[in-house]
Design a protein around this motif. Sequence first.
Motif, short mmCIF file in Angstrom:
data_model
loop_
_atom_site.label_atom_id
_atom_site.label_comp_id
_atom_site.label_asym_id
_atom_site.label_seq_id
_atom_site.Cartn_x
_atom_site.Cartn_y
_atom_site.Cartn_z
N GLU A 16 26.48 39.73 32.91
CA GLU A 16 27.43 40.63 33.56
C GLU A 16 27.91 40.05 34.89
O GLU A 16 29.09 40.16 35.25
CB GLU A 16 26.80 42.00 33.78
N GLY A 17 26.97 39.44 35.63
CA GLY A 17 27.34 38.83 36.90
C GLY A 17 28.36 37.72 36.70
O GLY A 17 29.33 37.61 37.47
N ARG A 18 28.16 36.90 35.68
CA ARG A 18 29.10 35.80 35.44
C ARG A 18 30.48 36.33 35.04
O ARG A 18 31.50 35.75 35.41
CB ARG A 18 28.56 34.85 34.37
N GLU A 19 30.50 37.40 34.29
CA GLU A 19 31.80 37.98 33.91
C GLU A 19 32.59 38.38 35.15
O GLU A 19 33.81 38.16 35.21
CB GLU A 19 31.59 39.19 33.00
N HIS A 20 31.91 38.92 36.15
CA HIS A 20 32.60 39.29 37.39
C HIS A 20 33.05 38.06 38.16
O HIS A 20 34.13 38.06 38.78
CB HIS A 20 31.71 40.19 38.24
N LEU A 21 32.25 37.01 38.14
CA LEU A 21 32.67 35.77 38.80
C LEU A 21 33.89 35.18 38.11
O LEU A 21 34.81 34.67 38.77
CB LEU A 21 31.52 34.77 38.80
N GLU A 22 33.89 35.22 36.79
CA GLU A 22 35.05 34.69 36.04
C GLU A 22 36.31 35.48 36.40
O GLU A 22 37.39 34.90 36.59
CB GLU A 22 34.77 34.77 34.54
N GLN A 23 36.16 36.79 36.53
CA GLN A 23 37.31 37.61 36.92
C GLN A 23 37.74 37.29 38.34
O GLN A 23 38.96 37.23 38.63
CB GLN A 23 36.96 39.09 36.78
N ALA A 24 36.77 37.06 39.22
CA ALA A 24 37.10 36.72 40.61
C ALA A 24 37.90 35.43 40.68
O ALA A 24 38.88 35.32 41.44
CB ALA A 24 35.83 36.59 41.44
N VAL A 25 37.51 34.44 39.89
CA VAL A 25 38.22 33.15 39.89
C VAL A 25 39.61 33.29 39.29
O VAL A 25 40.57 32.67 39.77
CB VAL A 25 37.38 32.10 39.14
N ARG A 26 39.73 34.12 38.26
CA ARG A 26 41.06 34.34 37.68
C ARG A 26 41.99 35.03 38.68
O ARG A 26 43.17 34.69 38.79
CB ARG A 26 40.95 35.18 36.40
N LEU A 27 41.45 35.99 39.42
CA LEU A 27 42.27 36.72 40.39
C LEU A 27 42.57 35.89 41.64
O LEU A 27 43.63 36.06 42.26
CB LEU A 27 41.55 38.02 40.79
N ALA A 28 41.64 35.01 42.00
CA ALA A 28 41.82 34.19 43.22
C ALA A 28 41.38 32.77 42.91
O ALA A 28 40.25 32.36 43.23
CB ALA A 28 41.00 34.77 44.37
N PRO A 29 42.24 31.97 42.27
CA PRO A 29 41.85 30.62 41.85
C PRO A 29 41.42 29.71 43.00
O PRO A 29 40.71 28.74 42.79
CB PRO A 29 43.13 30.08 41.18
N GLY A 30 41.85 30.03 44.21
CA GLY A 30 41.49 29.19 45.35
C GLY A 30 40.22 29.63 46.07
O GLY A 30 39.90 29.08 47.14
N TRP A 31 39.50 30.57 45.51
CA TRP A 31 38.29 31.09 46.13
C TRP A 31 37.14 30.13 45.82
O TRP A 31 36.49 30.20 44.78
CB TRP A 31 37.98 32.49 45.62
N THR A 32 36.85 29.24 46.74
CA THR A 32 35.89 28.17 46.52
C THR A 32 34.49 28.70 46.26
O THR A 32 33.78 28.24 45.35
CB THR A 32 35.87 27.21 47.72
N GLU A 33 34.05 29.66 47.05
CA GLU A 33 32.69 30.18 46.91
C GLU A 33 32.46 30.76 45.52
O GLU A 33 31.40 30.53 44.91
CB GLU A 33 32.42 31.24 47.97
N ALA A 34 33.44 31.49 45.01
CA ALA A 34 33.30 32.06 43.67
C ALA A 34 33.22 30.97 42.62
O ALA A 34 32.43 31.05 41.67
CB ALA A 34 34.47 33.00 43.38
N ARG A 35 34.00 29.92 42.80
CA ARG A 35 33.97 28.81 41.84
C ARG A 35 32.60 28.12 41.84
O ARG A 35 32.07 27.77 40.78
CB ARG A 35 35.06 27.79 42.16
N VAL A 36 32.05 27.91 43.02
CA VAL A 36 30.75 27.25 43.10
C VAL A 36 29.67 28.10 42.43
O VAL A 36 28.85 27.60 41.65
CB VAL A 36 30.37 26.94 44.56
N LEU A 37 29.67 29.40 42.72
CA LEU A 37 28.68 30.28 42.10
C LEU A 37 28.86 30.34 40.58
O LEU A 37 27.86 30.35 39.83
CB LEU A 37 28.79 31.69 42.69
N LEU A 38 30.10 30.33 40.14
CA LEU A 38 30.34 30.34 38.70
C LEU A 38 29.85 29.03 38.08
O LEU A 38 29.23 29.04 37.00
CB LEU A 38 31.84 30.54 38.43
#
Length: 217
Positions: A16-38
């Motif tokens: 479930e946590g990864r699903e939210h990270l995937e959504q975060a990256v889709r909504l904000a492709p330049g969000w580096t922290e979310a990409r690293v956590l994903l």
Amino acid sequence: RMETALRFMALGWFREGREHLEQAVRLAPGWTEARVLLALSYHADGLWNEALAHYRAALELDPSLGALRVLIGDIYFAQGQYDAAEAEYTAALETVEGVGWAYYGLGRVRESAGQPGAEEMYLAAVAHAPDLLDARLRLGRLLRVRGELQAALEHLLHAHRLNSRLPEVRLELGLTYEQLGRVAEAEHEYRMVLQLDPANDEARLRLGTLEAAQGDT
């Protein structure tokens, strides 16, 4: 999305946590922290291609995250792509945060490929990251096999101080003590290995050999 993902992961709900990270990256492709956590999430689950893609994307967004190249190298190493792993570890030497782990990675590459220089890489690793346990263990093993027993013991005792419940460390300590002629200490380590790992045949064999030798005296 990020806060929700972290809450889910803290609760052990990693999918479930990864699903939210995937959504975060889709909504904000330049969000580096979310990409690293994903990427870390994919990496932990062995989804290496997905992890590589997001590590690379994070590096493009923020080149200062050069330590991520150690993790990229780890993936290539796990895949047996030693040349690619070595290239990533070498690049990571330019970073302050990742230099100890980069030297450790280079040591593993050279040791696994049967190339010279593994010992020097492990020495550099522990010089930069003194508590890197597996580097201490690998270095101690190499030194023991080469007959440099006191030097091996120094690194193995450091590893033991970091974690006294690793059978691999206790076994290497036993082998080193045995080669030093410190039989009682060797027997103690072999017994500790068997407490931690009852199926360890090497510890059982070495302990039995030492006990039989003492029975014959």
